[in-house]
Motif scaffolding. Structure first.
Motif, mmCIF file in Angstrom:
data_model
loop_
_atom_site.group_PDB
_atom_site.id
_atom_site.type_symbol
_atom_site.label_atom_id
_atom_site.label_comp_id
_atom_site.label_asym_id
_atom_site.label_seq_id
_atom_site.Cartn_x
_atom_site.Cartn_y
_atom_site.Cartn_z
ATOM 1 N N UNK A 281 2.101 -15.290 5.131
ATOM 2 C CA UNK A 281 1.530 -14.251 4.826
ATOM 3 C C UNK A 281 2.571 -13.294 5.566
ATOM 4 N N UNK A 282 3.952 -13.076 5.442
ATOM 5 C CA UNK A 282 4.983 -12.032 6.083
ATOM 6 C C UNK A 282 4.354 -10.498 6.327
ATOM 7 N N UNK A 283 3.910 -10.233 5.313
ATOM 8 C CA UNK A 283 3.034 -8.611 5.568
ATOM 9 C C UNK A 283 3.483 -8.639 3.925
ATOM 10 N N UNK A 284 1.615 -7.722 4.093
ATOM 11 C CA UNK A 284 1.380 -7.771 2.363
ATOM 12 C C UNK A 284 1.475 -6.058 2.186
ATOM 13 N N UNK A 285 2.320 -6.097 2.777
ATOM 14 C CA UNK A 285 3.190 -3.966 3.164
ATOM 15 C C UNK A 285 3.619 -3.436 1.717
ATOM 16 N N UNK A 286 3.264 -2.370 0.499
ATOM 17 C CA UNK A 286 3.935 -2.376 -0.481
ATOM 18 C C UNK A 286 5.050 -1.995 -0.255
ATOM 19 N N UNK A 287 6.035 -2.089 0.905
ATOM 20 C CA UNK A 287 7.383 -1.699 0.864
ATOM 21 C C UNK A 287 8.104 -3.140 0.627
ATOM 22 N N UNK A 288 7.386 -4.254 1.063
ATOM 23 C CA UNK A 288 8.152 -5.207 1.128
ATOM 24 C C UNK A 288 9.112 -5.948 0.259
ATOM 25 N N UNK A 289 10.194 -6.051 0.789
ATOM 26 C CA UNK A 289 11.353 -6.533 -0.264
ATOM 27 C C UNK A 289 12.183 -7.399 -0.267
ATOM 28 N N UNK A 290 12.548 -7.883 -0.532
ATOM 29 C CA UNK A 290 13.443 -9.260 -0.369
ATOM 30 C C UNK A 290 15.558 -9.095 -0.042
ATOM 31 N N UNK A 291 16.224 -9.129 0.254
ATOM 32 C CA UNK A 291 17.230 -9.174 0.598
ATOM 33 C C UNK A 291 18.063 -10.361 0.772
ATOM 34 N N UNK A 292 19.355 -10.436 -0.553
ATOM 35 C CA UNK A 292 20.168 -11.129 -0.739
ATOM 36 C C UNK A 292 20.990 -11.234 0.068
ATOM 37 N N UNK A 293 21.819 -12.149 0.458
ATOM 38 C CA UNK A 293 23.368 -11.940 1.485
ATOM 39 C C UNK A 293 23.830 -13.319 1.314
#
Length: 262
Positions: free
Chosen positions: A193-205
């Motif tokens: 449960x890192x965040x339930x913020x609507x703008x939470x996304x994922x970055x792939x590197x």
């Protein structure tokens, strides 16, 4: 004067609120179907399905209507502590014979196993056993949850967890050399449960340079599921972490931008 100031304040608030409502009403980019590459006849096996990451995979696949088997060393315990509505299969990656039945008829395998106390037996040999069994059973793709930092021998986790990252790195290499279609997902710091913020996304590197980051276990599950049957994800190793973005669902397009492993 006070009344006029109050009215101006209310008016300013109304304008700001209207703008916020308009922004909210602006049609967001819809989230793509997370199971777009999985057919009704496909069977997904989740190794370590009753573990902290594995249970997110089993839950999401089950809720998506996908035929999923969660492996566990103790079916009774998994029924009691996770959920008895799931299809649990008894299997132990240290015993290759138990994997034959678990993988029978499977289309995909996702490995969510790990043990910092005995990584040579679990994170390495357990994965080797699973990869070999998957290949023998004709599995179409193997998705491995590994870890960011596996190429850094001086990483502190190697010091405190019996060279766990070194063993994970060796398991990755066995998978790469197996001939199976594969995707290797390297999370940064795993959290719930890192965040339930609507703008939470994922970055792939790529490149194993992103050592400081966190990612929700549920998001790791989403990444693994999105990789299933997705040719843009085949033969690729990627580090993943949570970020905030104006278009939070766009992360799925990142698979196509990543380099295939050498």
């Amino acid at each position: 004067m006070l009344r006029r100031s109050f009215l101006l304040l209310i008016s300013a608030f109304a304008v700001s609120f209207s703008a916020a409502v308009a922004q909210e009403r602006r049609a967001p980019i819809p989230e793509p179907d997370p199971f777009a590459h999985i057919s009704e006849s496909d069977v997904v096996v989740v190794l370590g399905g009753s573990g902290r990451s594995g249970r997110h995979l089993v839950q999401q696949l089950h809720e998506g209507g996908v035929t999923v088997r969660g492996t566990t060393r103790d079916v009774e315990k998994a029924n009691a502590e996770v959920d008895d509505q799931y299809d649990w299969v008894a299997a132990d990656v240290t015993d290759p014979a138990t994997l034959t039945a678990a993988f029978e008829g499977a289309t995909y395998v996702i490995s969510a196993i790990g043990n910092g106390q005995n990584p040579e037996a679990i994170d390495y040999q357990g994965v080797v056993n699973a990869v070999d069994a998957a290949k023998a059973q004709g599995v179409q793709q193997f998705v491995l949850i590994s870890s960011a930092g596996v190429t850094h021998e001086d990483h502190y986790l190697n010091k405190v967890l019996n060279n766990v990252l070194i063993w994970k790195g060796k398991a990755e290499e066995h998978l790469r050399q197996s001939g199976l279609a594969y995707t290797i997902v390297r999370p940064t710091g795993l959290r719930e449960d890192v965040s339930d913020h609507a703008q939470k996304s994922i970055l792939m590197v790529q490149g194993d340079w992103m050592l400081n980051g966190i990612i929700d276990r549920a998001d790791v599950a989403r990444i693994c599921i999105a990789a299933l049957g997705n040719e843009d994800a085949h033969g690729k190793t990627l580090e993943v972490l949570n970020v905030f973005a104006s278009e939070p669902h766009i992360w799925r397009d990142q698979f196509a931008t990543l380099n295939i492993d050498n």
